[in-house]
Design a protein around this motif. Structure first.
Motif, PDB file in Angstrom:
ATOM      1  N   HIS A   1       0.837  -1.203   0.000  1.00 52.99           N
ATOM      2  CA  HIS A   1       0.000   0.000   0.000  1.00 52.99           C
ATOM      3  C   HIS A   1       0.870   1.250   0.000  1.00 52.99           C
ATOM      4  O   HIS A   1       0.589   2.228  -0.706  1.00 52.99           O
ATOM      5  CB  HIS A   1      -0.911   0.004   1.225  1.00 52.99           C
ATOM      6  CG  HIS A   1      -1.880   1.149   1.270  1.00 52.99           C
ATOM      7  ND1 HIS A   1      -1.557   2.367   1.833  1.00 52.99           N
ATOM      8  CD2 HIS A   1      -3.150   1.266   0.784  1.00 52.99           C
ATOM      9  CE1 HIS A   1      -2.593   3.193   1.713  1.00 52.99           C
ATOM     10  NE2 HIS A   1      -3.563   2.543   1.086  1.00 52.99           N
TER      11      HIS A   1
ATOM     12  N   SER B   1      -6.709  10.919  -4.377  1.00 50.14           N
ATOM     13  CA  SER B   1      -8.161  10.743  -4.211  1.00 50.14           C
ATOM     14  C   SER B   1      -8.817  10.245  -5.501  1.00 50.14           C
ATOM     15  O   SER B   1      -9.923   9.708  -5.469  1.00 50.14           O
ATOM     16  CB  SER B   1      -8.813  12.051  -3.765  1.00 50.14           C
ATOM     17  OG  SER B   1      -8.617  13.073  -4.733  1.00 50.14           O
TER      18      SER B   1
ATOM     19  N   ASN C   1      -8.199   3.957  -3.126  1.00 49.45           N
ATOM     20  CA  ASN C   1      -9.596   3.919  -2.675  1.00 49.45           C
ATOM     21  C   ASN C   1      -9.827   4.712  -1.384  1.00 49.45           C
ATOM     22  O   ASN C   1     -10.234   4.177  -0.355  1.00 49.45           O
ATOM     23  CB  ASN C   1     -10.041   2.460  -2.481  1.00 49.45           C
ATOM     24  CG  ASN C   1     -11.541   2.342  -2.235  1.00 49.45           C
ATOM     25  OD1 ASN C   1     -12.313   3.186  -2.682  1.00 49.45           O
ATOM     26  ND2 ASN C   1     -11.939   1.289  -1.520  1.00 49.45           N
ATOM     27  N   VAL C   2      -9.543   6.002  -1.462  1.00 51.69           N
ATOM     28  CA  VAL C   2      -9.820   6.875  -0.331  1.00 51.69           C
ATOM     29  C   VAL C   2     -10.576   8.096  -0.845  1.00 51.69           C
ATOM     30  O   VAL C   2     -10.223   8.669  -1.880  1.00 51.69           O
ATOM     31  CB  VAL C   2      -8.523   7.301   0.394  1.00 51.69           C
ATOM     32  CG1 VAL C   2      -7.601   8.084  -0.542  1.00 51.69           C
ATOM     33  CG2 VAL C   2      -8.837   8.108   1.643  1.00 51.69           C
ATOM     34  N   LYS C   3     -11.634   8.478  -0.150  1.00 50.36           N
ATOM     35  CA  LYS C   3     -12.419   9.634  -0.566  1.00 50.36           C
ATOM     36  C   LYS C   3     -11.621  10.913  -0.338  1.00 50.36           C
ATOM     37  O   LYS C   3     -10.809  11.008   0.594  1.00 50.36           O
ATOM     38  CB  LYS C   3     -13.732   9.685   0.218  1.00 50.36           C
ATOM     39  CG  LYS C   3     -14.682   8.524  -0.110  1.00 50.36           C
ATOM     40  CD  LYS C   3     -15.971   8.638   0.680  1.00 50.36           C
ATOM     41  CE  LYS C   3     -16.912   7.489   0.338  1.00 50.36           C
ATOM     42  NZ  LYS C   3     -18.165   7.560   1.121  1.00 50.36           N
TER      43      LYS C   3
ATOM     44  N   THR D   1     -11.932  12.436   3.092  1.00 48.28           N
ATOM     45  CA  THR D   1     -11.216  11.645   4.102  1.00 48.28           C
ATOM     46  C   THR D   1      -9.715  11.929   4.049  1.00 48.28           C
ATOM     47  O   THR D   1      -9.069  12.107   5.082  1.00 48.28           O
ATOM     48  CB  THR D   1     -11.456  10.139   3.880  1.00 48.28           C
ATOM     49  OG1 THR D   1     -12.854   9.865   3.966  1.00 48.28           O
ATOM     50  CG2 THR D   1     -10.712   9.308   4.912  1.00 48.28           C
TER      51      THR D   1
ATOM     52  N   ILE E   1      -4.592   6.021   6.189  1.00 45.99           N
ATOM     53  CA  ILE E   1      -5.624   5.563   5.247  1.00 45.99           C
ATOM     54  C   ILE E   1      -6.039   4.134   5.588  1.00 45.99           C
ATOM     55  O   ILE E   1      -7.232   3.803   5.626  1.00 45.99           O
ATOM     56  CB  ILE E   1      -5.091   5.617   3.793  1.00 45.99           C
ATOM     57  CG1 ILE E   1      -4.910   7.082   3.351  1.00 45.99           C
ATOM     58  CG2 ILE E   1      -6.072   4.918   2.844  1.00 45.99           C
ATOM     59  CD1 ILE E   1      -4.233   7.227   2.001  1.00 45.99           C
ATOM     60  N   LEU E   2      -5.075   3.282   5.853  1.00 46.07           N
ATOM     61  CA  LEU E   2      -5.380   1.878   6.164  1.00 46.07           C
ATOM     62  C   LEU E   2      -6.175   1.766   7.463  1.00 46.07           C
ATOM     63  O   LEU E   2      -7.102   0.952   7.560  1.00 46.07           O
ATOM     64  CB  LEU E   2      -4.076   1.078   6.281  1.00 46.07           C
ATOM     65  CG  LEU E   2      -3.333   0.841   4.953  1.00 46.07           C
ATOM     66  CD1 LEU E   2      -1.973   0.228   5.234  1.00 46.07           C
ATOM     67  CD2 LEU E   2      -4.146  -0.064   4.034  1.00 46.07           C
ATOM     68  N   LYS E   3      -5.849   2.585   8.432  1.00 47.73           N
ATOM     69  CA  LYS E   3      -6.592   2.549   9.704  1.00 47.73           C
ATOM     70  C   LYS E   3      -8.022   3.015   9.506  1.00 47.73           C
ATOM     71  O   LYS E   3      -8.953   2.497  10.142  1.00 47.73           O
ATOM     72  CB  LYS E   3      -5.889   3.406  10.750  1.00 47.73           C
ATOM     73  CG  LYS E   3      -4.579   2.813  11.236  1.00 47.73           C
ATOM     74  CD  LYS E   3      -3.866   3.754  12.213  1.00 47.73           C
ATOM     75  CE  LYS E   3      -2.547   3.150  12.703  1.00 47.73           C
ATOM     76  NZ  LYS E   3      -1.805   4.073  13.594  1.00 47.73           N
ATOM     77  N   ARG E   4      -8.218   3.998   8.625  1.00 47.36           N
ATOM     78  CA  ARG E   4      -9.568   4.489   8.353  1.00 47.36           C
ATOM     79  C   ARG E   4     -10.399   3.418   7.632  1.00 47.36           C
ATOM     80  O   ARG E   4     -11.621   3.381   7.762  1.00 47.36           O
ATOM     81  CB  ARG E   4      -9.519   5.745   7.475  1.00 47.36           C
ATOM     82  CG  ARG E   4      -8.901   6.972   8.114  1.00 47.36           C
ATOM     83  CD  ARG E   4      -9.791   7.574   9.177  1.00 47.36           C
ATOM     84  NE  ARG E   4      -9.235   8.793   9.703  1.00 47.36           N
ATOM     85  CZ  ARG E   4      -9.676  10.025   9.409  1.00 47.36           C
ATOM     86  NH1 ARG E   4     -10.670  10.172   8.554  1.00 47.36           N
ATOM     87  NH2 ARG E   4      -9.118  11.078   9.955  1.00 47.36           N
ATOM     88  N   ASN E   5      -9.725   2.566   6.865  1.00 49.92           N
ATOM     89  CA  ASN E   5     -10.445   1.558   6.079  1.00 49.92           C
ATOM     90  C   ASN E   5     -10.693   0.263   6.847  1.00 49.92           C
ATOM     91  O   ASN E   5     -11.282  -0.685   6.310  1.00 49.92           O
ATOM     92  CB  ASN E   5      -9.667   1.238   4.795  1.00 49.92           C
ATOM     93  CG  ASN E   5      -9.693   2.398   3.809  1.00 49.92           C
ATOM     94  OD1 ASN E   5     -10.570   3.243   3.871  1.00 49.92           O
ATOM     95  ND2 ASN E   5      -8.725   2.437   2.916  1.00 49.92           N
ATOM     96  N   LEU E   6     -10.191   0.184   8.066  1.00 54.99           N
ATOM     97  CA  LEU E   6     -10.398  -1.033   8.867  1.00 54.99           C
ATOM     98  C   LEU E   6     -11.857  -1.178   9.272  1.00 54.99           C
ATOM     99  O   LEU E   6     -12.546  -0.205   9.535  1.00 54.99           O
ATOM    100  CB  LEU E   6      -9.496  -0.980  10.114  1.00 54.99           C
ATOM    101  CG  LEU E   6      -7.996  -1.125   9.859  1.00 54.99           C
ATOM    102  CD1 LEU E   6      -7.241  -0.988  11.173  1.00 54.99           C
ATOM    103  CD2 LEU E   6      -7.699  -2.488   9.246  1.00 54.99           C
TER     104      LEU E   6
END
Length: 289
Positions: free
Chosen positions: A221, A242, A248-250, A253, A284-289
């Motif tokens: 990543h 973005s 894949n992050v808005k 965000t 980003i990875l923490k937000r997607n968990l």
């Protein structure tokens, strides 16, 4: 040892077999003795060292590597060069010529099949048209090499050995800095090759780090994020990333993440530090968990 540093000898060998230098494969054979010796010296090869060579050409460097190393596995894509290599390297029993495209090979399997024990170093006069993909493959797949000593176009060498944030940096600069310590060994003039290219070259050494300088949750990543940031250099990091489907992050965000890390939303990728890239990737990875 055949005089593989001699233009007439190489030309004669090529003519005997009806071979021509393949421009599409970026074939420029290194024939300068002093540069060849400098590459071997910088590689610090000994009797316990295994070597992966990419693009052996006529075998001038391969002969020197084989004389110093435990074993050499040389990957050559050009079918026409295989008989010539076989002849030029017939005096060595520690060389295996592998016919194939390095980009299609699994480095892990290659290392397992070719090298039983000892350290592994990569030494190569890389074809310039595909230098960056090969270096990225070596860094991302890294099956356990100790160092890379490679000949590349001087302009590319400046990117590979730059520091993040320098004017010469690119996506690969960050990847190299994450995995290795980089240094320039020597600059090489066009006349050191046959045929003579139009550009200067450089030999650089990349020494694998024992531990990355930053902590990341997911290296793949992290590398993908860096690549995305440099796909459209005129755009801000926020807009580049973005719009990337793989990350894949808005946008909102990502804007929040930058704000939390005290990073301007107008910053471009080349202005970010290695630490900041790692912080953003992890966030980003923490937000997607």
């Amino acid at each position: 040892m055949l005089k593989l540093n001699n233009r007439n000898v190489i030309k004669g060998q090529m003519n005997e077999r009806g071979l021509k230098f393949n421009k599409a494969l970026g074939q420029n054979f290194l024939i300068d003795d002093s540069i060849l010796d400098k590459i071997v010296e910088a590689s610090e090869i000994d009797a316990d060292t295994n070597v992966l060579e990419i693009g052996p050409g006529a075998g001038a460097l391969t002969c020197r590597l084989a004389a110093a190393a435990k074993k050499v596995a040389a990957v050559e894509i050009d079918t026409g060069l295989l008989p010539l290599l076989g002849e030029n390297l017939s005096g060595f029993d520690n060389v295996n010529i592998i016919h194939g495209d390095i980009m299609d090979l699994s480095l892990k399997e290659l290392f397992e099949n070719e090298f039983e024990s000892g350290t592994v170093k990569v030494v190569a006069n890389l074809p310039y048209y595909i230098t960056t993909p090969i270096v990225m493959k070596l860094l991302e797949e890294n099956p356990g090499f100790e160092s890379l000593v490679i000949m590349v176009q001087k302009e590319v060498a400046q990117r590979l050995t730059a520091h993040p944030g320098d004017k010469n940096c690119g996506a690969i600069t960050y990847s190299v800095n994450f995995c290795c310590e980089a240094e320039t060994v020597i600059d090489v003039p066009p006349e050191a090759f046959m045929p003579v290219p139009k550009v200067w070259s450089s030999v650089i050494k990349l020494t694998a780090r024992q531990k990355p300088p930053v902590d990341v949750i997911d290296e793949q990543h992290f590398f993908t994020l860096i690549k995305a940031a440099f796909l459209m250099r005129r755009k801000t990091f926020l807009n580049c990333v973005s719009q990337n489907e793989v990350i894949n992050v808005k946008k909102e965000t990502l804007r929040e993440i930058l704000r939390e890390l005290h990073i301007s939303e107008n910053i471009r990728g080349e202005a970010l530090s290695l630490v900041q890239f790692s912080q953003i990737s992890n966030a980003i990875l923490k937000r997607n968990l």
